[in-house]
Write a protein that holds these residues in place. Structure first.
Motif, PDB file in Angstrom:
ATOM      1  N   LEU A 111       0.799  -1.201  -0.014  1.00  0.00           N
ATOM      2  CA  LEU A 111      -0.105   0.016  -0.018  1.00  0.00           C
ATOM      3  C   LEU A 111       0.815   1.231   0.043  1.00  0.00           C
ATOM      4  N   ALA A 148      -7.720  -3.063   4.479  1.00  0.00           N
ATOM      5  CA  ALA A 148      -7.205  -3.158   3.454  1.00  0.00           C
ATOM      6  C   ALA A 148      -7.192  -4.941   3.080  1.00  0.00           C
ATOM      7  N   CYS A 195      -9.230  -1.067  -0.008  1.00  0.00           N
ATOM      8  CA  CYS A 195      -8.667  -0.450   0.934  1.00  0.00           C
ATOM      9  C   CYS A 195      -9.660   0.515   1.569  1.00  0.00           C
ATOM     10  N   PHE A 222      -3.242   1.785  -3.309  1.00  0.00           N
ATOM     11  CA  PHE A 222      -2.518   0.529  -4.028  1.00  0.00           C
ATOM     12  C   PHE A 222      -1.601   1.052  -4.907  1.00  0.00           C
TER      13      PHE A 222
END
Length: 225
Positions: A111, A148, A195, A222
């Motif tokens: 992430l 997430a 997420c 992402f």
């Protein structure tokens, strides 16, 4: 005979409805009925070897979720290393204060659009930064959790991170998503990878019960991964 046939149809319809609901829940959390789940439980803030009571309660909620689907559960500490391989992994707690260093590794690896402010005397202490927004930590009043889901390249099953600003936020996010997963899924582009920012309000009155979906930040979180 008519009553018997009608009763059987009704029973089959209800059974099918429950089965579909369970399958939707399984898809959202990335669990396959009858398979294994790994729960990685973080430590109390700056207290290695101990777990906060609310994080333990969050583990119980996840174990109940797995139990609904006939899954086996293994619990490890945040020091766990290696791939989750063919087990759906739930990693509970953020990395600040070495609470859950595995969550920190997952955030760094998957992430890139998310950053966490360290604990400090600043106004943005422990804030979550993503998609140009700062989600500030107002302890005991309003807090946030980042949730997430993604599947590492070396794994066949997904990882689900529950990275709350406190143990209350961790528990709130899990409790909220267990209850509202269908509504949340309806607004997502995909349940395969997402997420989310979950907001918990009025903690002094409702503890972990007053949680809502604040924002879907999947694209920003992402990045170009």
């Amino acid at each position: 005979m008519t009553s018997l046939i009608g009763g059987c149809i009704g029973w089959m319809w209800e059974r099918g409805r429950r089965s579909r609901a369970l399958n939707r829940k399984a898809d959202f959390f990335g669990i396959r009925p009858g398979e294994d789940c790994l729960i990685v439980l973080g430590n109390k803030y700056n207290a290695p070897g101990t777990a906060h009571q609310r994080d333990v309660q969050a583990v119980v909620e996840l174990a109940m979720l797995a139990g609904e689907l006939g899954c086996r559960v293994t619990v490890e500490t945040g020091d766990y290393r290696g791939s989750n391989e063919d087990r759906t992994e739930f990693s509970i707690g953020g990395p600040i204060g070495d609470s859950n260093v595995r969550t920190g590794g997952h955030l760094a690896a998957h992430l890139p659009g998310v950053s966490l402010r360290p604990h400090s005397d600043r106004a943005d202490s422990m804030a979550v930064l993503v998609d140009g927004e700062r989600y500030l930590f107002d302890r005991g009043n309003q807090e946030y959790a980042l949730v997430a889901k993604f599947t590492p390249a070396e794994s066949s099953r997904p990882v689900v991170l529950v990275c709350g600003q406190s143990s209350v936020a961790n528990q709130a996010a899990i409790h909220f998503l267990r209850r509202e997963h269908a509504r949340v899924a309806a607004v997502l582009a995909s349940v395969e990878r997402y997420c989310l920012v979950v907001k918990v309000s009025y903690i002094g009155v409702y503890t972990f019960h007053q949680a809502v979906l604040e924002k879907d930040v999947s694209r920003a979180a992402f990045g170009n991964e």
